[in-house]
Design a protein around this motif. Structure first.
Motif, PDB file in Angstrom:
ATOM      1  N   PRO A 237     -29.730  29.894  17.981  1.00 34.95           N
ATOM      2  CA  PRO A 237     -29.094  28.716  18.578  1.00 34.95           C
ATOM      3  C   PRO A 237     -28.945  27.553  17.603  1.00 34.95           C
ATOM      4  O   PRO A 237     -29.785  27.340  16.723  1.00 34.95           O
ATOM      5  CB  PRO A 237     -30.041  28.343  19.719  1.00 34.95           C
ATOM      6  CG  PRO A 237     -30.764  29.614  20.042  1.00 34.95           C
ATOM      7  CD  PRO A 237     -30.905  30.335  18.740  1.00 34.95           C
ATOM      8  N   ALA A 238     -27.893  26.797  17.789  1.00 33.44           N
ATOM      9  CA  ALA A 238     -27.613  25.657  16.916  1.00 33.44           C
ATOM     10  C   ALA A 238     -28.752  24.645  16.928  1.00 33.44           C
ATOM     11  O   ALA A 238     -29.063  24.041  15.897  1.00 33.44           O
ATOM     12  CB  ALA A 238     -26.310  24.985  17.349  1.00 33.44           C
ATOM     13  N   ARG A 239     -29.397  24.468  18.078  1.00 26.21           N
ATOM     14  CA  ARG A 239     -30.486  23.479  18.158  1.00 26.21           C
ATOM     15  C   ARG A 239     -31.653  23.874  17.246  1.00 26.21           C
ATOM     16  O   ARG A 239     -32.324  22.999  16.681  1.00 26.21           O
ATOM     17  CB  ARG A 239     -30.964  23.319  19.600  1.00 26.21           C
ATOM     18  CG  ARG A 239     -31.478  24.594  20.249  1.00 26.21           C
ATOM     19  CD  ARG A 239     -31.838  24.414  21.711  1.00 26.21           C
ATOM     20  NE  ARG A 239     -32.132  25.673  22.353  1.00 26.21           N
ATOM     21  CZ  ARG A 239     -33.298  26.312  22.261  1.00 26.21           C
ATOM     22  NH1 ARG A 239     -34.299  25.747  21.576  1.00 26.21           N
ATOM     23  NH2 ARG A 239     -33.492  27.469  22.858  1.00 26.21           N
ATOM     24  N   LEU A 240     -31.890  25.166  17.079  1.00 28.73           N
ATOM     25  CA  LEU A 240     -32.989  25.610  16.232  1.00 28.73           C
ATOM     26  C   LEU A 240     -32.601  25.567  14.751  1.00 28.73           C
ATOM     27  O   LEU A 240     -33.421  25.199  13.901  1.00 28.73           O
ATOM     28  CB  LEU A 240     -33.426  27.020  16.623  1.00 28.73           C
ATOM     29  CG  LEU A 240     -34.010  27.156  18.034  1.00 28.73           C
ATOM     30  CD1 LEU A 240     -34.470  28.581  18.287  1.00 28.73           C
ATOM     31  CD2 LEU A 240     -35.168  26.176  18.247  1.00 28.73           C
ATOM     32  N   MET A 241     -31.371  25.923  14.428  1.00 26.04           N
ATOM     33  CA  MET A 241     -30.943  25.834  13.035  1.00 26.04           C
ATOM     34  C   MET A 241     -30.919  24.378  12.571  1.00 26.04           C
ATOM     35  O   MET A 241     -31.371  24.051  11.466  1.00 26.04           O
ATOM     36  CB  MET A 241     -29.569  26.472  12.861  1.00 26.04           C
ATOM     37  CG  MET A 241     -28.990  26.285  11.462  1.00 26.04           C
ATOM     38  SD  MET A 241     -30.087  26.854  10.135  1.00 26.04           S
ATOM     39  CE  MET A 241     -29.425  28.473   9.822  1.00 26.04           C
ATOM     40  N   LEU A 269     -24.394  20.396  11.264  1.00 31.63           N
ATOM     41  CA  LEU A 269     -25.122  21.119  12.307  1.00 31.63           C
ATOM     42  C   LEU A 269     -25.628  20.185  13.394  1.00 31.63           C
ATOM     43  O   LEU A 269     -25.828  20.613  14.536  1.00 31.63           O
ATOM     44  CB  LEU A 269     -26.274  21.908  11.682  1.00 31.63           C
ATOM     45  CG  LEU A 269     -25.808  23.150  10.901  1.00 31.63           C
ATOM     46  CD1 LEU A 269     -26.923  23.697  10.032  1.00 31.63           C
ATOM     47  CD2 LEU A 269     -25.305  24.230  11.859  1.00 31.63           C
ATOM     48  N   SER A 270     -25.825  18.917  13.070  1.00 32.93           N
ATOM     49  CA  SER A 270     -26.171  17.946  14.115  1.00 32.93           C
ATOM     50  C   SER A 270     -25.011  17.802  15.087  1.00 32.93           C
ATOM     51  O   SER A 270     -25.215  17.727  16.313  1.00 32.93           O
ATOM     52  CB  SER A 270     -26.515  16.588  13.490  1.00 32.93           C
ATOM     53  OG  SER A 270     -27.732  16.651  12.775  1.00 32.93           O
ATOM     54  N   LEU A 271     -23.794  17.750  14.558  1.00 36.15           N
ATOM     55  CA  LEU A 271     -22.616  17.710  15.425  1.00 36.15           C
ATOM     56  C   LEU A 271     -22.518  18.982  16.248  1.00 36.15           C
ATOM     57  O   LEU A 271     -22.268  18.939  17.463  1.00 36.15           O
ATOM     58  CB  LEU A 271     -21.351  17.529  14.579  1.00 36.15           C
ATOM     59  CG  LEU A 271     -20.018  17.596  15.330  1.00 36.15           C
ATOM     60  CD1 LEU A 271     -19.939  16.500  16.392  1.00 36.15           C
ATOM     61  CD2 LEU A 271     -18.853  17.489  14.355  1.00 36.15           C
ATOM     62  N   THR A 272     -22.733  20.111  15.610  1.00 35.50           N
ATOM     63  CA  THR A 272     -22.664  21.391  16.312  1.00 35.50           C
ATOM     64  C   THR A 272     -23.716  21.455  17.424  1.00 35.50           C
ATOM     65  O   THR A 272     -23.436  21.911  18.540  1.00 35.50           O
ATOM     66  CB  THR A 272     -22.872  22.552  15.325  1.00 35.50           C
ATOM     67  OG1 THR A 272     -21.944  22.428  14.251  1.00 35.50           O
ATOM     68  CG2 THR A 272     -22.678  23.892  16.004  1.00 35.50           C
ATOM     69  N   ARG A 273     -24.925  20.994  17.119  1.00 34.78           N
ATOM     70  CA  ARG A 273     -25.992  20.989  18.127  1.00 34.78           C
ATOM     71  C   ARG A 273     -25.628  20.098  19.301  1.00 34.78           C
ATOM     72  O   ARG A 273     -25.885  20.445  20.462  1.00 34.78           O
ATOM     73  CB  ARG A 273     -27.304  20.523  17.505  1.00 34.78           C
ATOM     74  CG  ARG A 273     -28.430  20.386  18.516  1.00 34.78           C
ATOM     75  CD  ARG A 273     -29.746  20.013  17.869  1.00 34.78           C
ATOM     76  NE  ARG A 273     -30.796  19.886  18.884  1.00 34.78           N
ATOM     77  CZ  ARG A 273     -32.090  19.755  18.615  1.00 34.78           C
ATOM     78  NH1 ARG A 273     -32.510  19.718  17.360  1.00 34.78           N
ATOM     79  NH2 ARG A 273     -32.967  19.647  19.595  1.00 34.78           N
ATOM     80  N   ARG A 274     -25.007  18.960  19.030  1.00 36.13           N
ATOM     81  CA  ARG A 274     -24.637  18.056  20.118  1.00 36.13           C
ATOM     82  C   ARG A 274     -23.564  18.672  21.009  1.00 36.13           C
ATOM     83  O   ARG A 274     -23.570  18.494  22.229  1.00 36.13           O
ATOM     84  CB  ARG A 274     -24.166  16.719  19.543  1.00 36.13           C
ATOM     85  CG  ARG A 274     -23.826  15.673  20.601  1.00 36.13           C
ATOM     86  CD  ARG A 274     -23.770  14.287  20.012  1.00 36.13           C
ATOM     87  NE  ARG A 274     -25.111  13.824  19.639  1.00 36.13           N
ATOM     88  CZ  ARG A 274     -25.978  13.285  20.490  1.00 36.13           C
ATOM     89  NH1 ARG A 274     -25.671  13.183  21.780  1.00 36.13           N
ATOM     90  NH2 ARG A 274     -27.152  12.877  20.083  1.00 36.13           N
TER      91      ARG A 274
END
Length: 296
Positions: A237-241, A269-274
């Motif tokens: 998951p993006a939040r973990l990466m 990846l911060s944008l992706t996680r959001r």
């Protein structure tokens, strides 16, 4: 301490039993171990695995505890305090931490384990859910040579190879190195795909061509194939990466190592996680596709 084989160490308790741990647990059960688990939700993806009501209760019934939690905060919540794992572990028992956490959290757990008379091995794994499913993870084990050797039967059940990374804490540090390379490689791939699409290359041709060239790793080719089909099921998951990239930035800053490429990747990846925290981190490719599609 004898080797932790099913013959003399039959009971393994998992702290955290999500996508990765449940697959590791299945291989350990096949190898002859008995598995129990604890999760804050009390839920398990495997109904055959008994769930215990607290980390302490689980530790009291286990010969070996394996921690597989998402971050520093979850590790602290499950390890310490009156109901924590360490409160229930017997002196001389073994705690294997497969979580991807900071070097500081790793060191703190090692010191707490020493005070409790517990052997702590940091053993994060390289690989996502497909490797956990097939039992082909790479175990990155930090600890004494004797402790890592004694834990070999457990590591052999979940992975294809165990790398003894050095003293305690080395496994956690190597995991950050590996994930930094993985994240930056995906970001470069996403940006290059974005350019290709904006420049007018046919999408199918572009994705298929990139699958044929040697400069892209097998891991990233797998992500590319899934992205072509719009499949961002969370293998990682993006939040973990994004969390791992953040830990790497902090760790590098403590060593005064400049990492501008990794810093830029972390922002992407911060944008992706959001936008999609629970989808695979390769959804960054979709972010770039949408960016060029909406340009102008």
């Amino acid at each position: 301490m004898p080797q932790l084989s099913p013959a003399n160490t039959p009971r393994i308790g998992f702290i955290g039993f999500g996508a990765m741990a449940s697959r590791m647990g299945a291989h350990l059960r096949t190898a002859g171990y008995t598995i129990t688990a604890y999760t804050p939700s009390g839920k398990s993806p495997d109904p055959a695995v008994a769930m215990l009501p607290s980390p302490k209760a689980l530790a009291e019934q286990a010969d070996v505890v394996i921690a597989c939690v998402p971050d520093d905060e979850a590790l602290a919540a499950s390890m310490y305090g009156a109901d924590g794992t360490l409160a229930g572990m017997k002196r001389g028992s073994v705690l294997i931490n497969t979580s991807s956490v900071s070097p500081e959290a790793t060191s703190e757990l090692l010191e707490a384990g020493k005070k409790a008379g517990v052997t702590v091995i940091d053993a994060p794994v390289s690989g996502s859910t497909p490797e956990a499913q097939s039992g082909t993870l790479v175990v990155l084990a930090g600890g004494s040579e004797e402790d890592v050797t004694n834990a070999a039967p457990i590591f052999d059940a979940i992975g294809k190879i165990t790398i003894h990374t050095g003293p305690s804490g080395s496994g956690a540090r190597l995991k950050l190195v590996i994930n930094g390379i993985m994240g930056a490689g995906l970001a470069a791939l996403a940006e290059a795909v974005g350019y290709g699409l904006a420049a007018g290359l046919d999408r199918s041709m572009l994705f298929d061509a990139l699958d044929q060239v040697a400069v892209i790793s097998p891991h990233h080719k797998r992500k590319l194939k899934a992205a072509k089909e719009g499949d961002f099921a969370p293998q990682f998951p993006a939040r973990l990466m994004q969390k791992d990239m953040r830990l790497l930035l902090d760790a590098a800053a403590r060593e005064a190592v400049p990492v501008p490429t990794l810093a830029a990747t972390t922002q992407q990846l911060s944008l992706t996680r959001r936008l999609s925290p629970n989808e695979d981190y390769s959804s960054l490719i979709r972010v770039m596709e949408h960016t060029v599609a909406n340009d102008g």
